[in-house]
Design an enzyme around this catalytic site. Structure first.
Site, PDB file in Angstrom:
ATOM      1  CD  GLN A 107      19.516  30.762   8.059  1.00 27.98           C
ATOM      2  OE1 GLN A 107      19.006  29.962   7.287  1.00 27.98           O
ATOM      3  NE2 GLN A 107      20.737  31.241   7.903  1.00 27.98           N
ATOM      4  CE1 TYR A 116      17.088  32.191  -1.340  1.00 29.01           C
ATOM      5  CE2 TYR A 116      18.641  31.792   0.431  1.00 29.01           C
ATOM      6  CZ  TYR A 116      17.978  31.363  -0.705  1.00 29.01           C
ATOM      7  OH  TYR A 116      18.209  30.111  -1.217  1.00 29.01           O
ATOM      8  NE  ARG A 173      25.509  31.046   7.827  1.00 26.45           N
ATOM      9  CZ  ARG A 173      25.670  29.961   7.085  1.00 26.45           C
ATOM     10  NH1 ARG A 173      24.747  29.606   6.216  1.00 26.45           N
ATOM     11  NH2 ARG A 173      26.740  29.219   7.218  1.00 26.45           N
ATOM     12  N   GLY A 179      28.531  22.629   8.105  1.00 22.22           N
ATOM     13  CA  GLY A 179      27.277  22.283   7.453  1.00 22.22           C
ATOM     14  C   GLY A 179      27.287  20.853   6.982  1.00 22.22           C
ATOM     15  NE  ARG A 180      29.643  21.564   2.035  1.00 17.45           N
ATOM     16  CZ  ARG A 180      30.536  22.135   1.225  1.00 17.45           C
ATOM     17  NH1 ARG A 180      30.567  21.794  -0.049  1.00 17.45           N
ATOM     18  NH2 ARG A 180      31.385  23.038   1.679  1.00 17.45           N
TER      19      ARG A 180
HETATM   20  C1  LIG Z   1      21.902  21.024   1.866  1.00 20.40           C
HETATM   21  C2  LIG Z   1      22.294  22.424   2.259  1.00 20.40           C
HETATM   22  C3  LIG Z   1      21.299  23.317   2.637  1.00 20.40           C
HETATM   23  C4  LIG Z   1      21.647  24.611   3.045  1.00 20.40           C
HETATM   24  N1  LIG Z   1      20.646  25.465   3.493  1.00 20.40           N
HETATM   25  C5  LIG Z   1      20.997  26.649   4.042  1.00 20.40           C
HETATM   26  C6  LIG Z   1      20.010  27.470   4.675  1.00 20.40           C
HETATM   27  O1  LIG Z   1      18.819  27.127   4.786  1.00 20.40           O
HETATM   28  N2  LIG Z   1      20.427  28.661   5.200  1.00 20.40           N
HETATM   29  C7  LIG Z   1      21.745  29.078   5.116  1.00 20.40           C
HETATM   30  O2  LIG Z   1      22.075  30.163   5.599  1.00 20.40           O
HETATM   31  N3  LIG Z   1      22.697  28.308   4.549  1.00 20.40           N
HETATM   32  C8  LIG Z   1      22.357  27.106   4.032  1.00 20.40           C
HETATM   33  N4  LIG Z   1      23.340  26.292   3.515  1.00 20.40           N
HETATM   34  C9  LIG Z   1      24.772  26.693   3.614  1.00 20.40           C
HETATM   35  C10 LIG Z   1      25.423  26.074   4.856  1.00 20.40           C
HETATM   36  O3  LIG Z   1      24.892  26.631   6.049  1.00 20.40           O
HETATM   37  C11 LIG Z   1      26.958  26.287   4.865  1.00 20.40           C
HETATM   38  O4  LIG Z   1      27.211  27.665   4.787  1.00 20.40           O
HETATM   39  C12 LIG Z   1      27.657  25.561   3.718  1.00 20.40           C
HETATM   40  O5  LIG Z   1      27.250  24.214   3.643  1.00 20.40           O
HETATM   41  C13 LIG Z   1      29.178  25.664   3.859  1.00 20.40           C
HETATM   42  O6  LIG Z   1      29.605  25.068   5.067  1.00 20.40           O
HETATM   43  P1  LIG Z   1      30.309  23.608   5.060  1.00 20.40           P
HETATM   44  O7  LIG Z   1      31.505  23.733   4.135  1.00 20.40           O
HETATM   45  O8  LIG Z   1      30.675  23.325   6.461  1.00 20.40           O
HETATM   46  O9  LIG Z   1      29.284  22.644   4.489  1.00 20.40           O
HETATM   47  C14 LIG Z   1      23.006  25.008   3.061  1.00 20.40           C
HETATM   48  C15 LIG Z   1      24.000  24.106   2.665  1.00 20.40           C
HETATM   49  C16 LIG Z   1      23.667  22.826   2.284  1.00 20.40           C
HETATM   50  C17 LIG Z   1      24.765  21.848   1.917  1.00 20.40           C
END
Ligand SMILES: Cc1cc2nc3c(=O)[nH]c(=O)nc-3n(C[C@H](O)[C@H](O)[C@H](O)COP(=O)(O)O)c2cc1C
Length: 356
Positions: free
Chosen positions: A98, A179, A226, A311-312
């Site tokens: 990414q 960003y 994205r 993600g999480r």
């Molecule tokens: C610790 C953390 C770091 C993240 N870093 C990024 C990132 O570097 N780039 C990005 O596009 N989204 C980032 N996100 C967003 C996640 O990709 C995702 O969209 C978000 O956690 C929601 O999905 P989930 O409900 O499955 O966790 C981050 C989320 C978390 C929790």
């Protein structure tokens, strides 16, 4: 009716299942912005995913915004990433890089020495940023000259070429969360009077040209992007995010890109993200945000998406795919260790064992 465990092809990317690991910044890179052996373990542990989207990686030193985030702007970083991609491939997985340039989302404490804070316009973000010494205010960015924009795009393109040389299967352009690409697209952060500001067609131009440059360098079918229309994170405001993103999707629909990675979360302006994508995007779609296994399967069954990203859930469940497959319970992560240094809270979450 496609299931979560069925394979799918997104552009040139062959996914062995439709479970994608969403990008997550974890702040474990070394002092030269290189991934370490910890990254090798972390990503290899999660390689059962059909596709891993890496944490945000800055394409240039100016693009770095947070402590201990990795880059892909020099050859030592390429060599270090190669160990990560080799480990993922050895386990049969796929991984894209990414590309994340923070633009104006800059705090003094996080700034690499001697770098300019650049943005479409000289408008400071009203945001607090995480730094190694606590939360901090932002800096006033410098507006890019029109003549500088091709250089910023070229930095993305060479980072994409270096990503492929590092063994990544493709790249994902990060166009949300306030960003740089999002700063160009939104009216609140873009007051430009040249061809990159004003109308929606002008405000999306930076993203369109960047995606075209990435496609020209590594092949459109290895390039994803994205978006999250209306996402207010990092003080981003657009008067009409549906119009802006509809314009973007229309402009790039014919490029043959690998996928659109859509964060379909509730936003203040109350958009229907899926309807927006259905109206403007015919390519492969990955959906994200607070989706559990049952909802993921329902979305695939309805044909609403080709794959679902999580993600999480991947933080404390390196074996998330196996847990889904077998109906095992999910573990919770320790929020204090998300951005901490070292293996704790990063690579030490175990796979499920019946004794748990
Ligand atoms: C610790 C953390 C770091 C993240 N870093 C990024 C990132 O570097 N780039 C990005 O596009 N989204 C980032 N996100 C967003 C996640 O990709 C995702 O969209 C978000 O956690 C929601 O999905 P989930 O409900 O499955 O966790 C981050 C989320 C978390 C929790």
């Amino acid at each position: 009716m496609p299931g979560l465990f069925d394979p799918v092809r997104l552009g040139a990317l062959d996914l062995r299942n439709r479970i994608v690991m969403a990008p997550m910044t974890r702040s474990r890179a070394d002092e030269a912005d290189r991934p370490t052996d910890l990254h090798v373990d972390y990503y290899a542990q999660r390689a059962d995913a059909g596709l891993i989207v890496s944490e945000g990686i800055h394409p240039s030193i100016e693009g770095k915004g947070y402590p201990r985030t990795p880059g892909i702007y020099d050859d030592s970083q390429r060599v270090a990433w190669n160990k990560v991609t080799d480990a993922v491939h050895a386990r049969g997985g796929s991984i894209v890089a990414q590309l994340m340039h923070v633009g104006r989302i800059a705090a003094e404490a996080n700034r690499p020495a001697g770098t300019d804070v650049i943005a479409p316009s000289a408008i400071q973000a009203n945001a607090k940023l995480w730094t190694a010494t606590g939360m901090s205010g932002t800096m006033v960015p410098r507006a890019l000259e029109t003549s500088e924009i091709p250089g910023v795009i070229e930095a993305y393109a060479s980072a994409a070429a270096r990503s492929i040389a590092a063994g990544f299967d493709g790249v994902e352009l990060h166009c949300t969360s306030g960003y740089l690409p999002a700063q160009f697209m939104a009216t609140g952060t873009n007051r430009r009077t040249d061809g990159y500001g004003g109308s929606a067609a002008n405000r999306v131009r930076f993203v369109v040209e960047t995606l075209e440059a990435l496609a020209a360098r590594i092949g459109a079918d290895r390039v994803g992007f994205r978006i999250c229309p209306g996402n207010p994170f990092n003080d981003l405001h657009d008067e009409d995010p549906a119009e802006t993103h509809g314009t973007l999707l229309d402009a790039i629909d014919g490029l043959g890109l690998a996928y659109c990675h859509l964060i379909a979360m509730e936003v203040p302006q109350g958009l229907d993200h899926r309807a927006l994508a259905a109206a403007h995007w015919r390519g492969p779609l990955i959906l994200n945000e607070s989706i559990d296994q049952a909802k993921a399967q329902a979305l695939l069954s309805e044909g609403a998406a080709d794959a679902i990203s999580f993600g999480r859930p991947f933080i404390a469940n390196p074996d998330l795919v196996e847990r889904f497959r077998n109906g095992y319970p999910l573990a919770d992560f320790d929020p204090m260790l998300i951005y901490a240094e070292g293996a704790r809270g990063y690579t030490d979450y175990p796979a499920y064992s019946p004794a748990d």
